[in-house]
Design a protein around this motif. Structure first.
Motif, PDB file in Angstrom:
ATOM      1  N   ASP A   1       0.814  -1.221   0.000  1.00 24.00           N
ATOM      2  CA  ASP A   1       0.000   0.000   0.000  1.00 24.00           C
ATOM      3  C   ASP A   1       0.848   1.272   0.000  1.00 24.00           C
ATOM      4  O   ASP A   1       0.321   2.367  -0.203  1.00 24.00           O
ATOM      5  CB  ASP A   1      -0.954   0.012   1.193  1.00 24.00           C
ATOM      6  CG  ASP A   1      -2.136  -0.925   1.007  1.00 24.00           C
ATOM      7  OD1 ASP A   1      -2.284  -1.492  -0.097  1.00 24.00           O
ATOM      8  OD2 ASP A   1      -2.915  -1.104   1.970  1.00 24.00           O
TER       9      ASP A   1
ATOM     10  N   THR B   1       1.541   6.272   6.993  1.00 26.15           N
ATOM     11  CA  THR B   1       1.379   5.926   5.580  1.00 26.15           C
ATOM     12  C   THR B   1       0.513   4.672   5.531  1.00 26.15           C
ATOM     13  O   THR B   1       0.461   3.914   6.507  1.00 26.15           O
ATOM     14  CB  THR B   1       2.726   5.642   4.876  1.00 26.15           C
ATOM     15  OG1 THR B   1       3.278   4.415   5.385  1.00 26.15           O
ATOM     16  CG2 THR B   1       3.721   6.782   5.072  1.00 26.15           C
ATOM     17  N   PRO B   2      -0.138   4.401   4.405  1.00 26.51           N
ATOM     18  CA  PRO B   2      -1.037   3.243   4.375  1.00 26.51           C
ATOM     19  C   PRO B   2      -0.325   1.900   4.415  1.00 26.51           C
ATOM     20  O   PRO B   2      -0.929   0.899   4.802  1.00 26.51           O
ATOM     21  CB  PRO B   2      -1.800   3.425   3.059  1.00 26.51           C
ATOM     22  CG  PRO B   2      -0.975   4.357   2.240  1.00 26.51           C
ATOM     23  CD  PRO B   2      -0.270   5.251   3.198  1.00 26.51           C
TER      24      PRO B   2
ATOM     25  N   LYS C   1      -2.601  10.355   1.841  1.00 30.62           N
ATOM     26  CA  LYS C   1      -3.139   9.085   2.331  1.00 30.62           C
ATOM     27  C   LYS C   1      -2.832   8.830   3.805  1.00 30.62           C
ATOM     28  O   LYS C   1      -2.996   7.700   4.288  1.00 30.62           O
ATOM     29  CB  LYS C   1      -2.674   7.901   1.465  1.00 30.62           C
ATOM     30  CG  LYS C   1      -3.131   8.009   0.004  1.00 30.62           C
ATOM     31  CD  LYS C   1      -2.825   6.751  -0.777  1.00 30.62           C
ATOM     32  CE  LYS C   1      -3.261   6.889  -2.226  1.00 30.62           C
ATOM     33  NZ  LYS C   1      -2.997   5.658  -3.009  1.00 30.62           N
TER      34      LYS C   1
ATOM     35  N   ASP D   1      -3.832   9.098   7.751  1.00 30.08           N
ATOM     36  CA  ASP D   1      -5.150   8.986   8.375  1.00 30.08           C
ATOM     37  C   ASP D   1      -4.950   8.919   9.888  1.00 30.08           C
ATOM     38  O   ASP D   1      -4.483   7.902  10.412  1.00 30.08           O
ATOM     39  CB  ASP D   1      -5.854   7.732   7.868  1.00 30.08           C
ATOM     40  CG  ASP D   1      -7.291   7.614   8.341  1.00 30.08           C
ATOM     41  OD1 ASP D   1      -7.552   7.871   9.525  1.00 30.08           O
ATOM     42  OD2 ASP D   1      -8.154   7.238   7.516  1.00 30.08           O
TER      43      ASP D   1
END
Length: 213
Positions: A82, A133-134, A165, A167
């Motif tokens: 990802d 980060t994802p 991206k 979160d």
């Protein structure tokens, strides 16, 4: 497992040299830059580099990975797929962070939650901890009770989530489900700043308690 910390670049990013003391085999975790400095440290330790492991795709953590992988003929392993878009955007990251120009490169192998990585006889478990980060992962050594966490959590703080991206809710969920699942005495080895422990952060980190964030 012995861990040597080598801060690199103007971001003072904590590159870790992890060494199996039974076999003298070693790996680099997050070689963000200063390749010559890292080569000199490896030479002084007299260990055999067998792999490069990455927690996530930000340039200050991966900047010297390709150069060192080519020099020592070793694989780059991790993070989770990802984070591929961060590797796609390495030239843009170099401009954004003021690094020397760099071309995109990619790991030999992406990692998944629950994977195991090895350094000689030492085994580390991989945990996927998205949010900063994802595709961010952390590496936990049960034998020595240490977890290398990249930019997930720091002493008294947590990773930024204002990059693409990122979160914040997901980051806090990762910390609570993964990092705080370890015993209080487990040492946290972050990507910047001093080491800490799970217990200390559980008790004092204002982002975890909800005071901030």
């Amino acid at each position: 497992m012995k861990v040597i910390t080598v801060p690199v670049t103007g971001f003072a990013q904590n590159c870790r040299i992890i060494i199996c003391q039974q076999t003298n085999k070693a790996a680099l975790v997050d070689p963000g830059g200063d390749a010559e400095k890292l080569c000199a440290q490896l030479a002084s330790l007299g260990c055999e580099l067998i792999a490069i492991y990455l927690t996530h795709g930000h340039l200050d953590h991966v900047g010297a990975a390709k150069q060192l992988a080519d020099k020592f003929n070793v694989d780059i392993i991790g993070p989770h797929i990802d984070d591929k878009f961060w590797f796609d955007s390495l030239p843009m990251q170099a401009q954004m962070f003021g690094f020397a120009p760099i071309s995109p490169f990619y790991p030999t192998q992406w990692l998944n939650h629950g994977d195991m990585i090895s350094v000689g006889n030492s085994q580390l478990s991989v945990r996927h901890c998205p949010g900063h980060t994802p595709g961010h992962v952390v590496f936990y050594d049960d034998e020595t009770q240490q977890v290398i966490v990249g930019d997930v959590i720091f002493q008294g703080s947590v990773g930024r989530t204002d990059f693409p991206k990122g979160d914040s809710a997901q980051l806090l969920a990762s910390i609570k489900s993964e990092i705080l699942s370890f015993a209080d005495e487990v040492a946290i080895l972050p990507g910047h700043g001093p080491n800490t422990t799970v217990g200390h952060e559980r008790k004092t980190n204002p982002f975890i308690s909800g005071r901030f964030g």
